[in-house]
Write a protein that holds these residues in place. Structure first.
Motif, mmCIF file in Angstrom:
data_model
loop_
_atom_site.group_PDB
_atom_site.id
_atom_site.type_symbol
_atom_site.label_atom_id
_atom_site.label_comp_id
_atom_site.label_asym_id
_atom_site.label_seq_id
_atom_site.Cartn_x
_atom_site.Cartn_y
_atom_site.Cartn_z
ATOM 1 N N THR A 71 0.829 -1.276 -0.079
ATOM 2 C CA THR A 71 0.180 0.087 -0.180
ATOM 3 C C THR A 71 0.969 1.180 -0.136
ATOM 4 O O THR A 71 1.908 1.063 0.483
ATOM 5 C CB THR A 71 -0.924 -0.079 1.291
ATOM 6 O OG1 THR A 71 -0.163 0.068 2.497
ATOM 7 C CG2 THR A 71 -1.973 -1.275 1.191
ATOM 8 N N ASP A 103 -2.636 4.381 2.350
ATOM 9 C CA ASP A 103 -3.164 3.033 2.495
ATOM 10 C C ASP A 103 -3.827 2.570 1.395
ATOM 11 O O ASP A 103 -4.797 1.692 1.560
ATOM 12 C CB ASP A 103 -3.967 3.226 3.874
ATOM 13 C CG ASP A 103 -4.167 1.530 4.577
ATOM 14 O OD1 ASP A 103 -2.977 0.898 4.337
ATOM 15 O OD2 ASP A 103 -5.314 1.392 5.208
ATOM 16 N N SER A 121 3.771 0.356 2.376
ATOM 17 C CA SER A 121 3.943 -0.528 3.444
ATOM 18 C C SER A 121 3.750 -1.843 2.739
ATOM 19 O O SER A 121 2.918 -2.014 2.009
ATOM 20 C CB SER A 121 2.661 -0.298 4.442
ATOM 21 O OG SER A 121 2.696 0.901 5.341
ATOM 22 N N LYS A 124 1.173 -4.915 8.772
ATOM 23 C CA LYS A 124 1.806 -3.956 7.800
ATOM 24 C C LYS A 124 3.072 -3.525 8.507
ATOM 25 O O LYS A 124 3.101 -3.142 9.621
ATOM 26 C CB LYS A 124 0.746 -2.822 7.960
ATOM 27 C CG LYS A 124 -0.490 -3.002 7.056
ATOM 28 C CD LYS A 124 -1.171 -1.724 6.935
ATOM 29 C CE LYS A 124 -2.819 -2.088 6.335
ATOM 30 N NZ LYS A 124 -3.630 -0.958 5.935
#
Length: 341
Positions: free
Chosen positions: A255, A259, A299, A313
């Motif tokens: 991501t 996010d 991430s 994450k």
């Protein structure tokens, strides 16, 4: 004198030879024996193998001890030590007793040597769930007796317990698997590396030596390790995340700083990576093909079924810097300086 001679002949004629068979681990030293009783003196001993070939002491393969007559018991015990190098397969040896005074009293006994193998491999495990160690045996003549000991050398009881469950297993077709299951709670309390022992003793030949084998149990720690990078702005960059402490492949996605899930395309190329059993790890990469103008954070999102982890994450930083290196025209009459800013 005639009476003494008569008694001697009778006792030799009544002599019996008894062999003690054994079943041991392949490739180990083993000592077989024959007991001759109802004799009155030391008798001559020889040994032969399954092909009736004579076995002789040579220190490398075999060592024979004829033994001597024991006046108290009226017995003579002879032994054949089969060295590890010669102990490779099931063999029937024969101890042959030759009387020096009465040929009719000669005797022999077959002594069976069965060999089996034990496989107990080192293992790396996760601690999120119960784990099982297997002590695998082949070449058995009957169900073997198996015992387990923990890293402290303490015996682990058969059946189910608070920390361990032991299943002896049953021989079938010469094979038998004994298992030791360790609870998740106990695994978390163990050292990073622990030694467990599986001891196997023949269930058919009770005088046999036990085979003791050890294994190293390594408890892993789940660890996604971000590999941050710093690159020149607006250039292609590849960042990675190394997931260690696993024994099977994990599922990976990436991501951005908002996010938002990234997908393969013109801007990004994602490689899940493959599980590496030698390092218990998997390396996943994200290639930012469009280039990055400002410092960014991505991430790697990891899901591991064995660790019971969903979408863990881990942030991976991608920092950028600018480089200015201008073309320049110079005179040659003096020193000149070029600046990379």
């Amino acid at each position: 004198v005639a009476i003494l001679i008569l008694l001697h002949l009778i006792s030799v004629a009544d002599a019996t030879v008894t062999g003690t068979s054994k079943e041991v681990e392949q490739g180990t030293d083993v000592t077989l024996s024959c007991v001759v009783d109802n004799i009155t003196q030391t008798e001559t001993v020889s040994w032969t193998d399954s092909s009736s070939a004579a076995v002789t002491s040579d220190t490398t393969n075999y060592v024979i001890d004829d033994g001597t007559f024991n006046e108290t018991t009226g017995e003579q015990t002879t032994t054949l030590t089969v060295k590890a190098v010669a102990n490779t397969e099931d063999t029937t040896y024969t101890c042959v007793i030759t009387s020096s005074t009465d040929a009719s009293a000669d005797g022999s006994a077959d002594v069976t040597l069965n060999v089996f193998t034990v496989t107990l491999d080192d293992k790396s495990v996760v601690t999120a769930s119960d784990q099982t160690i297997t002590c695998a045996m082949t070449g058995l003549s009957a169900t073997a007796n198996v015992s387990w000991t923990d890293p402290d050398g303490a015996a682990i009881a058969d059946g189910a317990g608070a920390d361990y469950t032991v299943d002896q297993g049953t021989e079938s077709g010469g094979e038998q698997d004994s298992t030791l299951t360790i609870t998740s709670t106990k695994l978390q309390a163990l050292d990073t590396t622990s030694i467990f022992t599986c001891e196997v003793t023949s269930g058919e030949y009770t005088d046999s030596d036990a085979a003791s084998n050890t294994m190293t149990l390594t408890t892993l720690v789940f660890n996604p390790d971000p590999k941050d990078k710093e690159v020149e702005e607006d250039t292609t960059a590849v960042i990675s995340c190394v997931v260690s402490g696993i024994t099977e492949a994990v599922t990976v996605s990436w991501t951005d700083s908002s996010d938002v899930a990234l997908t393969d395309g013109s801007d990004y190329t994602i490689t899940d990576g493959t599980y590496d059993g030698s390092s218990n790890s998997q390396t996943t990469t994200l290639s930012v093909t469009a280039g990055v103008a400002v410092d960014s954070t991505f991430s790697c999102v990891v899901t591991s079924s064995e660790w019971l982890i969903t979408e863990n994450k881990t942030e991976v930083a991608l920092n950028v810097f600018a480089v200015t290196l201008d073309d320049k025209s110079v005179v040659t009459a003096s020193d000149q300086t070029i600046t990379c800013a």
